[in-house]
Motif scaffolding. Structure first.
Motif: not given
Length: 256
Positions: A128-129, A157-167, A213-229
C-alpha cells in the motif's frame, strides 16, 4: 435504584415471562431518566437477590438489553446504561480527518492510544505504501471518541520517511502532516460491512458481532506519493455515509 429491583409486581403472571418483566422495568427506567447513561447496574447476583428472580432469569433479561444496545457490558467493570449515540452523517466527497469532522459539529474529541511506534512493515503495508524491504513503518492505533462516546478505531500506517516520530501526533494526524508539508490532497476509500470482533466491540462499548463499517483509505500527495494507509472500524449505529450523485453526461454518439 433499590426499588427498581425490588420484588414488587414480579409475581404477576399476566405480565408475561419474568425476564421480560425485568427487561421492561429497566427500559422504562431508562426512558424516564431514573437510569441515566453511564449508570452502573448491580451485579447479576445482587439483582437476583433483590428481585427474587433466578440468576438465569436475570441474565436472560440483561442479555436482551445488551443486544438491543440499551446496556453495555465491560469486562472487569460490570453492566452500564449505554450512552445515547447520535447518528452522524459523513460526506464521502471531502477528505477530512476525524478531528475536523467533529470540530465542524462542535463536538469534543478524545483519543485513547492503543499503540504507536516504528515497526517492520507487514506485506500489505509494503504494497500500500510502496515501501522497500529495509524501510520502517509508523503505526498509530487509537480509539476515537466524541463527547465521551467511542465511535471508531483507527489503525493508520505511514512510511517512517513521512512521519519519523509518531509521538508528535496529538489529536489530528492531518494537522501534524500539514505542519510537515505532507498533508494528503486526495484519497481512495473503500467501505464494506463487517461484524465487530470481541476485541473491537469491547473497545467501542458494543456487543460482539454487531454490524460495523470497515473503511480502508489510501491517501496521496499532489505529486502522487502515497502518504497514509488507514484501516478503520466505525460503529454501524453511529454513522451514515452520504455522497452526492449527478446524472452522467451523455456519450458523444448519443448527442449526434
Amino acid at each position: 435504584m433499590t426499588d427498581l429491583f425490588s420484588t414488587k409486581d414480579f409475581g404477576d403472571t399476566s405480565a408475561g415471562p419474568l425476564y421480560l418483566q425485568l427487561h421492561r422495568r429497566i427500559v422504562e427506567a431508562i426512558a424516564s431518566g431514573r437510569l441515566k447513561p453511564g449508570d452502573h447496574l448491580p451485579p447479576e447476583r445482587e439483582m437476583a437477590a433483590q428481585t427474587g428472580l433466578s440468576r438465569v432469569t436475570v441474565r436472560k433479561g440483561i442479555e436482551a438489553l445488551v443486544a438491543s444496545g440499551r446496556l453495555v457490558q465491560r469486562r472487569g467493570s460490570g453492566t452500564f446504561v449505554a450512552h445515547r449515540v447520535e447518528k452522524l452523517e459523513q460526506a464521502l466527497s471531502l477528505l477530512t480527518s476525524f478531528t475536523e469532522d467533529m470540530a465542524r459539529r462542535g463536538k469534543e474529541v478524545h483519543s485513547q492510544w492503543l499503540s504507536r511506534g516504528l515497526y517492520t512493515p507487514a506485506p500489505e503495508e509494503v504494497m500500500a505504501l510502496g515501501l522497500g524491504t529495509s524501510d520502517q513503518v509508523t503505526r498509530l492505533e487509537r480509539v476515537r471518541s466524541s463527547d465521551g462516546v467511542p465511535l471508531a478505531i483507527e489503525r493508520a500506517s505511514l512510511s517512517a520517511r513521512v512521519l519519523p516520530d509518531p509521538d508528535i501526533i496529538d489529536s489530528s494526524l492531518y494537522a501534524a502532516l500539514e505542519k510537515l508539508g505532507k498533508r494528503p490532497v486526495r484519497a481512495v476509500q473503500r467501505i464494506s460491512a463487517t461484524n465487530l470482533t470481541p476485541k473491537d466491540a469491547d473497545l467501542l462499548s458494543v456487543v460482539p458481532g454487531v454490524a460495523g463499517l470497515k473503511i480502508e483509505r489510501v491517501s496521496y500527495l499532489d505529486n502522487g506519493q502515497v502518504v497514509e494507509f488507514t484501516r478503520s472500524i466505525y460503529r454501524g449505529d453511529a454513522y451514515d455515509f452520504a455522497v452526492e450523485l449527478k446524472l452522467a453526461p451523455k456519450a458523444k454518439e448519443d448527442q449526434t
